[in-house]
Design a protein around this motif. Sequence first.
Motif, PDB file in Angstrom:
ATOM      1  N   GLY A  15     -13.679  32.233   3.368  1.00  0.00           N
ATOM      2  CA  GLY A  15     -14.020  33.653   3.250  1.00  0.00           C
ATOM      3  C   GLY A  15     -13.339  34.437   4.356  1.00  0.00           C
ATOM      4  N   VAL A  16     -12.205  35.030   4.021  1.00  0.00           N
ATOM      5  CA  VAL A  16     -11.351  35.665   5.040  1.00  0.00           C
ATOM      6  C   VAL A  16     -11.473  37.184   5.016  1.00  0.00           C
ATOM      7  CG1 VAL A  16      -8.925  36.073   5.682  1.00  0.00           C
ATOM      8  CG2 VAL A  16      -9.678  33.761   5.036  1.00  0.00           C
ATOM      9  N   PHE A  17     -11.521  37.763   3.823  1.00  0.00           N
ATOM     10  CA  PHE A  17     -11.468  39.213   3.609  1.00  0.00           C
ATOM     11  C   PHE A  17     -10.244  39.773   4.342  1.00  0.00           C
ATOM     12  CE2 PHE A  17     -13.442  43.609   4.017  1.00  0.00           C
ATOM     13  CZ  PHE A  17     -13.214  43.929   2.696  1.00  0.00           C
ATOM     14  N   TYR A  20     -10.824  39.633   9.998  1.00  0.00           N
ATOM     15  CA  TYR A  20     -11.407  39.992  11.299  1.00  0.00           C
ATOM     16  C   TYR A  20     -11.841  38.739  12.074  1.00  0.00           C
ATOM     17  CZ  TYR A  20     -14.546  42.249  14.665  1.00  0.00           C
ATOM     18  OH  TYR A  20     -15.165  42.660  15.818  1.00  0.00           O
ATOM     19  N   SER A  21     -12.680  37.907  11.440  1.00  0.00           N
ATOM     20  CA  SER A  21     -13.129  36.690  12.130  1.00  0.00           C
ATOM     21  C   SER A  21     -11.976  35.692  12.270  1.00  0.00           C
ATOM     22  CB  SER A  21     -14.306  36.046  11.397  1.00  0.00           C
ATOM     23  OG  SER A  21     -14.036  35.908  10.028  1.00  0.00           O
ATOM     24  N   ASP A  39      -9.358  32.127   0.802  1.00  0.00           N
ATOM     25  CA  ASP A  39     -10.039  33.247   0.148  1.00  0.00           C
ATOM     26  C   ASP A  39      -9.482  33.378  -1.271  1.00  0.00           C
ATOM     27  OD1 ASP A  39     -11.705  35.921   1.467  1.00  0.00           O
ATOM     28  OD2 ASP A  39     -10.931  36.062  -0.588  1.00  0.00           O
ATOM     29  N   VAL A  40     -10.352  33.816  -2.172  1.00  0.00           N
ATOM     30  CA  VAL A  40      -9.912  34.001  -3.561  1.00  0.00           C
ATOM     31  C   VAL A  40      -8.971  35.192  -3.708  1.00  0.00           C
ATOM     32  CG1 VAL A  40     -11.784  32.892  -4.837  1.00  0.00           C
ATOM     33  CG2 VAL A  40     -12.087  35.222  -4.001  1.00  0.00           C
ATOM     34  N   GLN A  67     -10.199  29.525  -4.917  1.00  0.00           N
ATOM     35  CA  GLN A  67     -11.606  29.178  -4.752  1.00  0.00           C
ATOM     36  C   GLN A  67     -11.654  28.108  -3.663  1.00  0.00           C
ATOM     37  OE1 GLN A  67     -14.376  30.183  -6.434  1.00  0.00           O
ATOM     38  NE2 GLN A  67     -13.298  31.614  -7.772  1.00  0.00           N
ATOM     39  N   ALA A  68     -12.665  28.156  -2.823  1.00  0.00           N
ATOM     40  CA  ALA A  68     -12.690  27.227  -1.687  1.00  0.00           C
ATOM     41  C   ALA A  68     -13.002  25.776  -2.077  1.00  0.00           C
ATOM     42  CB  ALA A  68     -13.702  27.718  -0.653  1.00  0.00           C
ATOM     43  N   ASP A  91     -18.154  32.022   5.406  1.00  0.00           N
ATOM     44  CA  ASP A  91     -18.598  33.414   5.197  1.00  0.00           C
ATOM     45  C   ASP A  91     -18.113  33.864   3.817  1.00  0.00           C
ATOM     46  OD1 ASP A  91     -19.524  35.972   5.583  1.00  0.00           O
ATOM     47  OD2 ASP A  91     -17.910  36.586   6.931  1.00  0.00           O
ATOM     48  N   ASP A  93     -19.099  32.980  -0.735  1.00  0.00           N
ATOM     49  CA  ASP A  93     -20.147  33.021  -1.765  1.00  0.00           C
ATOM     50  C   ASP A  93     -21.344  32.144  -1.375  1.00  0.00           C
ATOM     51  OD1 ASP A  93     -18.169  31.022  -2.004  1.00  0.00           O
ATOM     52  OD2 ASP A  93     -18.765  30.577  -4.057  1.00  0.00           O
TER      53      ASP A  93
HETATM   54  C1  LIG Z   1     -17.846  38.684   3.879  1.00  0.00           C
HETATM   55  S1  LIG Z   1     -16.188  38.453   3.391  1.00  0.00           S
HETATM   56  C2  LIG Z   1     -15.495  37.521   4.716  1.00  0.00           C
HETATM   57  C3  LIG Z   1     -15.414  38.305   5.988  1.00  0.00           C
HETATM   58  C4  LIG Z   1     -14.666  37.615   7.112  1.00  0.00           C
HETATM   59  N1  LIG Z   1     -15.126  36.264   7.372  1.00  0.00           N
HETATM   60  C5  LIG Z   1     -14.818  38.436   8.376  1.00  0.00           C
HETATM   61  O1  LIG Z   1     -15.792  38.211   9.133  1.00  0.00           O
HETATM   62  O2  LIG Z   1     -14.010  39.304   8.624  1.00  0.00           O
HETATM   63  C6  LIG Z   1     -16.359  37.272   2.115  1.00  0.00           C
HETATM   64  C7  LIG Z   1     -15.047  36.810   1.507  1.00  0.00           C
HETATM   65  O3  LIG Z   1     -15.299  35.623   0.759  1.00  0.00           O
HETATM   66  C8  LIG Z   1     -14.400  35.573  -0.315  1.00  0.00           C
HETATM   67  N2  LIG Z   1     -14.917  34.652  -1.320  1.00  0.00           N
HETATM   68  C9  LIG Z   1     -15.981  34.832  -2.139  1.00  0.00           C
HETATM   69  N3  LIG Z   1     -16.166  33.771  -2.921  1.00  0.00           N
HETATM   70  C10 LIG Z   1     -15.211  32.868  -2.583  1.00  0.00           C
HETATM   71  C11 LIG Z   1     -14.883  31.553  -3.026  1.00  0.00           C
HETATM   72  N4  LIG Z   1     -15.584  30.954  -3.987  1.00  0.00           N
HETATM   73  N5  LIG Z   1     -13.843  30.916  -2.451  1.00  0.00           N
HETATM   74  C12 LIG Z   1     -13.115  31.527  -1.472  1.00  0.00           C
HETATM   75  N6  LIG Z   1     -13.378  32.769  -1.015  1.00  0.00           N
HETATM   76  C13 LIG Z   1     -14.408  33.431  -1.556  1.00  0.00           C
HETATM   77  C14 LIG Z   1     -14.309  37.029  -0.784  1.00  0.00           C
HETATM   78  O4  LIG Z   1     -13.112  37.256  -1.491  1.00  0.00           O
HETATM   79  C15 LIG Z   1     -14.401  37.800   0.537  1.00  0.00           C
HETATM   80  O5  LIG Z   1     -13.124  38.171   1.002  1.00  0.00           O
END
Ligand SMILES: C[S@@+](CC[C@H](N)C(=O)[O-])C[C@H]1O[C@@H](n2cnc3c(N)ncnc32)[C@H](O)[C@@H]1O
Length: 179
Positions: A15-17, A20-21, A39-40, A67-68, A91, A93
């Motif tokens: 979960g990268v978005f 930031y982290s 990240d997806v 998907q992770a 961070d 789903d």
């Molecule tokens: C809350 S954001 C992450 C924020 C980031 N860690 C930060 O602190 O800046 C959640 C991310 O998870 C990704 N995501 C959701 N489901 C996912 C999955 N099944 N596999 C990979 N990434 C996923 C979304 O696309 C989104 O970018």
Amino acid sequence: MLLKLVNAKKTIEIGVFTGYSLLLTALSIPNDGKIIAIDVDRKNYEIGLPIIRRAGVEHKINFIESQALPVLDKLLEDHENEGSLDFAFVDADKGNYKNYHERLMKLLKVGGVVVYDNTLWYGTVALPEDLVEELVDGVHMKEMRKHIMQLNKYLATDSRVQICVAPLGDGITICRRIY
Ligand SMILES: C[S@@+](CC[C@H](N)C(=O)[O-])C[C@H]1O[C@@H](n2cnc3c(N)ncnc32)[C@H](O)[C@@H]1O
């Protein structure tokens, strides 16, 4: 600080978005450290990428748009990856956190740390269910709360880890693999 405490060199972020982290991790590990960042959606990662480049840490990041779960399973096909990670940050789903945990318990080395974000879920884990709204800004609050509460119970009884819940932001659970 956590990354420094475990001398993290090889890490994973689920979960990268916009990164930031990820940027914080990249700045905290050594110059030859590596992060598998999954990240997806690559589009959001690209928004933050210029900052990552300006910080001079892009070479540490292996971004995988996927998907992770399948990525973790693929990593586990190679036995050399078992016990190879120092640190993981999850961070994404919430419904899959438990699935991620099972895989990460194999990928992390003993003494390695995994941090789960949002484990207080806006404080709702401490509220009676009938006080929790169903939907807030498109987020399924009750459903996500259920996933997080299941995870919290699961982690509390998992003898493979020592855990600590820190009330930072939306709550993080820090798990240290002990065997
Ligand atoms: C809350 S954001 C992450 C924020 C980031 N860690 C930060 O602190 O800046 C959640 C991310 O998870 C990704 N995501 C959701 N489901 C996912 C999955 N099944 N596999 C990979 N990434 C996923 C979304 O696309 C989104 O970018």
